[in-house]
Design an enzyme around this catalytic site. Structure first.
Site, short mmCIF file in Angstrom:
data_model
loop_
_atom_site.label_atom_id
_atom_site.label_comp_id
_atom_site.label_asym_id
_atom_site.label_seq_id
_atom_site.Cartn_x
_atom_site.Cartn_y
_atom_site.Cartn_z
N LYS A 177 7.60 -6.34 -10.73
CA LYS A 177 8.11 -7.18 -11.81
C LYS A 177 9.07 -8.26 -11.34
CE LYS A 177 9.95 -3.52 -14.15
NZ LYS A 177 9.91 -2.45 -13.12
N GLY A 236 14.03 14.77 -8.40
CA GLY A 236 13.30 13.57 -7.99
C GLY A 236 13.03 12.61 -9.14
N PHE A 287 0.85 -1.19 0.00
CA PHE A 287 0.00 0.00 0.00
C PHE A 287 0.88 1.24 0.00
CE2 PHE A 287 -3.97 2.23 1.62
CZ PHE A 287 -4.69 1.96 0.47
N LYS A 334 12.64 -4.83 -18.19
CA LYS A 334 11.42 -4.61 -18.98
C LYS A 334 11.50 -5.30 -20.34
CE LYS A 334 10.13 -0.30 -16.67
NZ LYS A 334 10.50 1.12 -16.61
N THR A 372 3.74 -4.65 -4.00
CA THR A 372 4.86 -4.54 -3.05
C THR A 372 6.10 -4.10 -3.81
OG1 THR A 372 5.47 -6.86 -3.32
CG2 THR A 372 3.89 -6.36 -1.58
#
Lengths: 347, 347
Positions: B130, B212, B12, B230, B101
């Site tokens: 992933k 950032g 979360f 990826k 998570t």
């Protein structure tokens, strides 16, 4: 076990023949990857049809026959002079109508008759012909819904560029707030040449005609009507509108001058013919016009006869897709994709 | 009648909370447009869970509670300190596991345990994480197939950029022959700044960190590992491979100098970090490296933290998709899209 789907193919010009070639070349891939067997039950052209209910027509051999100067109604004992699509559709022996007759934007015929016969007889429809849908989108879709018939028309909305897929599948759950598309290769080719070479519109048009990119009568492209027809279909589908083409303010590219292009260039911009749709507080705004895009606009680099479309969404940001063959093979590949979506993916 | 799907949400953090916010904001749209009702049966975090089997958790109020400093295991009479995802999954009361998570590329935990428990208990999986898929793609997919469980992971393959959708749905029936992707926003930002300002790598990286865009430890991005992970997932999915990340030759961007960028510029090119996959006669070639793209390459104009992917196909030509938010909301929107595909579209 593969699912077999029986097809009636109407129109056997460049796009129809490209589809027959693809079905021929891809049959093993389709069975292996999607469990899908396509059987060409009939091919209908102007003067009749070839029909092979049991075995299906041999797509490669039929295409060779036509390209050697034959006519479908004379094909190898399968020919039926004078047999029409309406006759065949009424027999209800096929599952899917594939419509590739020439687009007619006056009254949509003969495709409109084919569409209605298919719907009334419960056949799903894959269309490259945009006529009936541009003229009468909502009524056709509603009649199809009543009869439980599906209609897919990727090939009518920029061929292998997946305009509707990206707006319907890739952005599922997001709200599309604006659409901008370079939807016509001919006008984009002309504008690109004007920008790259500083030549006037007439010279770029003649070049495009000499290369076979523009038609002898380029009206439909250069006046923005083809772009308009595509943005009407896309906006009606994705924004749930019921626009008629006549409601869309449409400006073509004949008025774009080298001075306009130079001025845009000096401002770091590039002029593109855009079909656009935007939801505003006063309702949808759908239009076609040459617009000066900033260099970092995702469609600014779409050049020559390439196409592209960009979606602004609430949660996914802006997503842009470009490319895809505009050739008969590209249109046929888009129809084959629609077939797979319809039969195997249910989308 | 809407279909109701019960969700267990693991993790979360930013992405999990963004999904809860989306479910809250979109619930009426989902019911109206897709006939889909999503019920948040449980949210699991490090120290326990909030569970509401009957009514479902209130996604907005729970998110507010956490963002005000609360913890799920202390939420409004629904909190269960120490309750784990494995416990909840074993109860078989939910339909879908949503895994958000933090990604762990050492052993895939805790997501791997969650994946296996979901598969064994018959829950479909939507993953932003992933880890387990990068480490052990084929084994997880096969175990899922045996159990009839579906796994979707759009958010793990460039968030709202629809990498897999375009390669799987928009090009259905075409054969993908090559894939090229700008799959990491941080490295693309650094390379863009270097090209635009002529600054060295270190300066552009520091800028990205200050804004950032790059992490304090930028290793995963700048060494090309995120791009590699990826492209491994994308190539394994779309080209039916079984590559491990260690098999992919990977070069990051730390060695790219202003001189390289100037030389490329003088040749009319631009350097981008590409993850690529190509079918050759000697088998697939999958790699990650900075490459000099010609100015008319469809990914050449993808700048700053934007991403994009390009597919070369046999019948549709080249199709390129760019854009899509990289934010937590973009990832959450990608998961919501996966949910809709899975439940309502069956794709």
């Amino acid at each position: 076990m593969a699912i077999t789907k029986k097809i009636i193919l109407c129109g056997f010009g460049n796009v129809g023949r490209a589809l027959a070639r693809l079905i021929d070349a891809k049959q093993h891939d389709l069975e292996r990857q999607y469990g899908l067997a396509l059987k060409l039950l009939a091919v209908v052209d102007i003067d009749g049809a070839a029909v092979a209910e049991e075995m299906g027509l041999p797509p490669g051999r039929l295409t060779d026959f036509i390209e050697d100067g034959g006519a479908v109604e004379k094909f190898e004992g399968s020919g039926h002079p004078g047999l029409t699509a309406a006759d065949l559709l009424a027999q209800r022996k096929a599952d899917i109508l594939v419509e590739t007759t020439p687009t007619n934007l006056k009254d949509g015929e003969p495709a409109r008759t084919h569409f209605m016969a298919a719907i009334d007889n419960g056949l799903d429809i894959i269309a490259a012909n945009k006529g009936p849908l541009v003229l009468d989108y909502r009524r056709i879709l509603e009649r199809a819904r009543e009869k439980g018939v599906q209609i897919r028309f990727s090939a009518a909305t920029a061929a292998a560029l997946p305009t509707l897929d990206v707006g319907r599948l890739c952005t599922a759950g997001a709200r599309i707030e604006a659409i901008e598309g370079i939807l016509n290769g001919t006008t984009n080719y002309i504008l690109t040449r004007m920008a790259q070479e500083g030549c006037p519109y007439e010279d770029a048009l003649q070049d495009a005609q000499r290369l076979g990119i523009a038609e002898t009568d380029p009206t439909l492209d250069v006046e923005g009507l083809d772009t308009r027809n595509k943005i009407v279909l896309i906006a009606n589908t994705l924004l749930a509108l019921d626009l008629a083409p006549g409601e869309v303010e449409t400006t073509g590219i004949a008025g774009v001058t080298p001075a306009d292009i130079t001025a845009a260039h000096e401002a770091g911009k590039v002029i593109k013919l855009l079909g656009s749709a935007r939801l505003s507080e006063n309702g949808p705004v759908v239009k076609v016009a040459p617009e000066a895009l900033p260099a970092d606009h995702p469609l600014a680099g779409v050049n020559l006869s390439e196409k592209g479309i960009s979606y602004d969404t609430d949660t996914m940001g802006r997503i842009t897709v470009t490319g895809g063959h505009s050739s008969p093979t590209g249109a046929a590949a888009a129809m084959l994709k629609d077939l797979i979506h319809l039969v195997k993916l249910g989308v």
